[in-house]
Design an enzyme around this catalytic site. Structure first.
Site, mmCIF file in Angstrom:
data_model
loop_
_atom_site.group_PDB
_atom_site.id
_atom_site.type_symbol
_atom_site.label_atom_id
_atom_site.label_comp_id
_atom_site.label_asym_id
_atom_site.label_seq_id
_atom_site.Cartn_x
_atom_site.Cartn_y
_atom_site.Cartn_z
ATOM 1 N N SER A 170 43.269 51.745 35.955
ATOM 2 C CA SER A 170 43.631 51.313 37.307
ATOM 3 C C SER A 170 44.533 52.347 37.985
ATOM 4 O O SER A 170 44.148 53.508 38.105
ATOM 5 C CB SER A 170 44.286 49.929 37.254
ATOM 6 O OG SER A 170 44.423 49.388 38.544
ATOM 7 N N ASP A 246 34.333 44.276 39.071
ATOM 8 C CA ASP A 246 35.733 44.507 39.443
ATOM 9 C C ASP A 246 35.990 43.890 40.816
ATOM 10 O O ASP A 246 35.417 44.327 41.818
ATOM 11 C CB ASP A 246 36.014 46.011 39.466
ATOM 12 C CG ASP A 246 37.503 46.330 39.579
ATOM 13 O OD1 ASP A 246 38.244 45.519 40.174
ATOM 14 O OD2 ASP A 246 37.920 47.391 39.103
ATOM 15 N N HIS A 281 38.188 43.505 36.826
ATOM 16 C CA HIS A 281 39.224 44.535 36.840
ATOM 17 C C HIS A 281 40.058 44.541 35.564
ATOM 18 O O HIS A 281 40.368 45.610 35.030
ATOM 19 C CB HIS A 281 40.142 44.362 38.051
ATOM 20 C CG HIS A 281 41.104 45.499 38.212
ATOM 21 N ND1 HIS A 281 40.706 46.755 38.598
ATOM 22 C CD2 HIS A 281 42.451 45.585 38.006
ATOM 23 C CE1 HIS A 281 41.750 47.564 38.629
ATOM 24 N NE2 HIS A 281 42.816 46.877 38.267
#
Length: 301
Positions: A170, A246, A281
């Site tokens: 991320s 995601d 995610h």
């Protein structure tokens, strides 16, 4: 009657316009000044600034737990976990940058899984303002944290300097890309999971109500630009790990970054893209084949 006349007078219009301008300016200034607190969330989950799991919780018996000084004098918390099967100099070293929220301790289960599958040393940090690290998070600060970590590895006699792998999840992916672009000749490989092209491009998706404020974003993390800067061969090997579901970062950001690096002949040879169809995610790392893909990639370094 006097009040009615004043409401429609030029004085009232001027007063209203001035008040509205002041209010708008106050909102803009607030968004500009507070964006770091909106972007970086080191206090979630509750207790993350004080409660940091140690490697011993996940089976490591040989590890170092210490603080590293950055170029601007901030002390950041570090874990060094050497390979438990071979001498450190005989295996690659993974430099890990965690995702937003929490601290490095929360990611130890992920790192342990990698260490079980492949012989590797792991060097993992908590960014400034996260976990037990000092300071306040910012783009400039995290860049210094990353550079201090890499410099530490490059100065360590236990580390094979030609086999350093930078891995980020991320926002950690943005940190990893930035560091690699600034130190291309010193990084053997780059791995990124569910990261973005840039924060200004991401804001309308994550916070639609503040989409208009992307022009005020001073925390940019321009990963797409950093990728374009890596044009000289030889490029580091690269692995892109993308969750198709995601919900935070559109998967198109990952594909765009991959397309940027593979626009060159060397990039086309060096980069690979792994898709996890059910990965969101936060759970892409839990999808079948995730750790196997990482292990297979590391074995090529």
């Amino acid at each position: 009657m006097a009040l009615y006349s004043w409401l429609f007078s030029s004085n009232f219009v001027d007063y209203s316009l001035t008040s509205a301008t002041v209010a708008v300016m106050a909102i803009l200034c607030g968004v500009y000044a507070m964006q770091s607190k909106l972007i970086y969330v080191p206090d979630f989950p509750p207790g993350s600034r004080k409660q940091v799991w140690r490697p011993s919780r996940f089976g490591w018996t040989d590890f170092e737990d210490f603080f590293l000084d950055t170029a601007d004098g901030v002390r950041i918390h570090v874990f060094w976990m050497p390979s438990h099967r071979k001498k450190p100099i005989e295996v690659p070293t993974l430099l890990f940058f965690h995702a937003n929220a929490g601290n490095v301790g929360h990611r130890l289960p992920i790192l342990r899984q990698i260490a079980e599958l492949v012989d590797i040393n792991i060097f993992a940090i908590s960014y400034r303002g996260y976990g037990e690290s000092e300071g306040t998070p910012s783009e400039a600060g995290l860049r210094k944290d990353a550079q201090a970590a890499l410099d530490k590895l490059l100065s360590c006699e236990k580390v094979d300097k030609k086999r350093i792998i930078v891995y980020g999840q991320s926002i950690g992916g943005a940190v990893a890309i930035d560091l690699t672009a600034r130190n291309q000749s010193k990084v053997a490989a780059l791995m990124v999971e569910n990261t973005f092209r840039s924060l200004p491009e991401l804001i309308p998706h994550v916070m639609p109500v503040l989409g208009w404020a992307k022009v005020l974003c001073h925390q940019k993390w321009e990963s797409a630009i950093r990728m374009k800067e890596m044009t000289e061969a030889p490029l580091p090997k690269m692995l892109f790990l993308s969750g198709s579901r995601d919900e935070l970062i559109p998967p198109a950001h990952m594909k765009s970054l991959f397309n940027t690096i593979t626009a060159s002949e060397d990039g086309l040879k060096k980069a690979r893209f792994e898709v996890f169809e059910k990965g969101t995610h936060n759970d892409t790392c839990l999808q079948p084949g995730y750790f196997e893909a990482i292990a297979a990639f590391i074995k090529t370094i």
